[in-house]
Enzyme design. Sequence first.
Site, PDB file in Angstrom:
ATOM      1  N   GLY A   1      -7.583   1.548  -8.738  1.00 54.03           N
ATOM      2  CA  GLY A   1      -6.205   1.679  -8.275  1.00 54.03           C
ATOM      3  C   GLY A   1      -5.978   0.808  -7.064  1.00 54.03           C
ATOM      4  O   GLY A   1      -6.910   0.217  -6.500  1.00 54.03           O
ATOM      5  N   SER A   2      -4.722   0.707  -6.659  1.00 50.98           N
ATOM      6  CA  SER A   2      -4.396  -0.083  -5.477  1.00 50.98           C
ATOM      7  C   SER A   2      -3.199   0.531  -4.782  1.00 50.98           C
ATOM      8  O   SER A   2      -2.403   1.248  -5.402  1.00 50.98           O
ATOM      9  CB  SER A   2      -4.111  -1.539  -5.844  1.00 50.98           C
ATOM     10  N   GLY A   3      -3.071   0.261  -3.508  1.00 48.30           N
ATOM     11  CA  GLY A   3      -1.969   0.796  -2.725  1.00 48.30           C
ATOM     12  C   GLY A   3      -1.604  -0.158  -1.622  1.00 48.30           C
ATOM     13  O   GLY A   3      -2.019  -1.329  -1.614  1.00 48.30           O
ATOM     14  N   GLY A   4      -0.814   0.343  -0.665  1.00 49.26           N
ATOM     15  CA  GLY A   4      -0.316  -0.507   0.389  1.00 49.26           C
ATOM     16  C   GLY A   4      -1.392  -1.074   1.290  1.00 49.26           C
ATOM     17  O   GLY A   4      -1.231  -2.161   1.853  1.00 49.26           O
ATOM     18  N   MET A   5      -2.500  -0.338   1.448  1.00 53.59           N
ATOM     19  CA  MET A   5      -3.520  -0.787   2.393  1.00 53.59           C
ATOM     20  C   MET A   5      -4.703  -1.463   1.731  1.00 53.59           C
ATOM     21  O   MET A   5      -5.529  -2.065   2.405  1.00 53.59           O
ATOM     22  CB  MET A   5      -4.013   0.392   3.239  1.00 53.59           C
TER      23      MET A   5
ATOM     24  N   VAL B   1      -8.849   0.360  -4.495  1.00 53.76           N
ATOM     25  CA  VAL B   1      -9.898   1.360  -4.692  1.00 53.76           C
ATOM     26  C   VAL B   1     -10.733   0.955  -5.904  1.00 53.76           C
ATOM     27  O   VAL B   1     -10.194   0.715  -6.987  1.00 53.76           O
ATOM     28  CB  VAL B   1      -9.312   2.768  -4.902  1.00 53.76           C
TER      29      VAL B   1
ATOM     30  N   LYS C   1     -12.750   2.347  -1.113  1.00 48.92           N
ATOM     31  CA  LYS C   1     -11.462   1.770  -0.739  1.00 48.92           C
ATOM     32  C   LYS C   1     -11.724   0.538   0.119  1.00 48.92           C
ATOM     33  O   LYS C   1     -12.383   0.630   1.158  1.00 48.92           O
ATOM     34  CB  LYS C   1     -10.621   2.787   0.033  1.00 48.92           C
TER      35      LYS C   1
ATOM     36  N   ASP D   1       1.043  13.822   5.672  1.00 45.92           N
ATOM     37  CA  ASP D   1       1.571  13.209   4.451  1.00 45.92           C
ATOM     38  C   ASP D   1       1.182  14.009   3.217  1.00 45.92           C
ATOM     39  O   ASP D   1       0.770  13.450   2.194  1.00 45.92           O
ATOM     40  CB  ASP D   1       1.096  11.763   4.319  1.00 45.92           C
TER      41      ASP D   1
END
Length: 293
Positions: A18-22, A25, A40, A130
């Site tokens: 997966g991937s996100g803003g920071m 993974v 991560k 959060d």
Amino acid sequence: MDRGDVIADRFELERVAGSGGMGTVWRARDRRDGGAVAVKVMREHDADQVRRFVREAELLAELRHPGIVRYVAHGKSTQEMWLAMEWLEGESLAERLKRQGLTLDETLTFARRCAGALAAAHDGGVIHRDLKPSNLYLVRGSVSEVRLLDFGIARLREGRRQLTITGSMLGTPGYMAPEQARGEPTVDARADVFAFGCVLFKCLTGRAVFSGEDGLAVLLRVVLEEAPRVSDLRDDVPPALDDLVARMLTKDPAGRPGDGAALLAELDSLGEQRGAAPGARARPRGSPRPSGA
């Protein structure tokens, strides 16, 4: 980084999970024991993001609870920072609720596990800030094996004092406490209690507490409007549970349970509750009954 790369002579990258803003993974293999881990890897090098990444790693390293994703290791490889955690198989609460709601009994099982994780975090002086369905992961799809994820914007209190935040508003609009939305200089564990009230409301009703066309509209409702009660939307919710969720969602932090431990004690006092998932047998209040009922 690419598949097959080895981080810290220990974690062999297998595939992107997966991937996100920071960052990204990866699923990786821990060469020490052959087990799977989630790594991560930070993508950006903005100073604020670096601080958040390091803070998440340091906070996780201090927290030990079966309801919190387990820390393995962290460090810096070449120019990239990384954090290794236990590998989890299952789905997020957000994914589960899109497919199928929770029954009353499942909701309480889930809530007690999460409250225990919050109690451990709050006892360690950590405020998550959060809490939302996408940050609550159901291992093997089980509500009794939920893990609290993503401490990227969590903060550590000094001793037992309130956390001081200077000039920032962080969180997710639909799950942000009013004091967070207003950017108040002090936010404590009761902000997490409010956010978790929003999570429980969605588990019990199938809808968000506050909604709007965009994030700003949602924030305005969080600040200005009173939250509806669960009993406004379904008439089979036990009064004690309805009252607890309402108090978790009160605008004034003083009216909420004080922290995760206080919330867990109240949830334990409710005992078992049997009932349908939203949209199954529960009839939303005010809707017509089936003919012949």
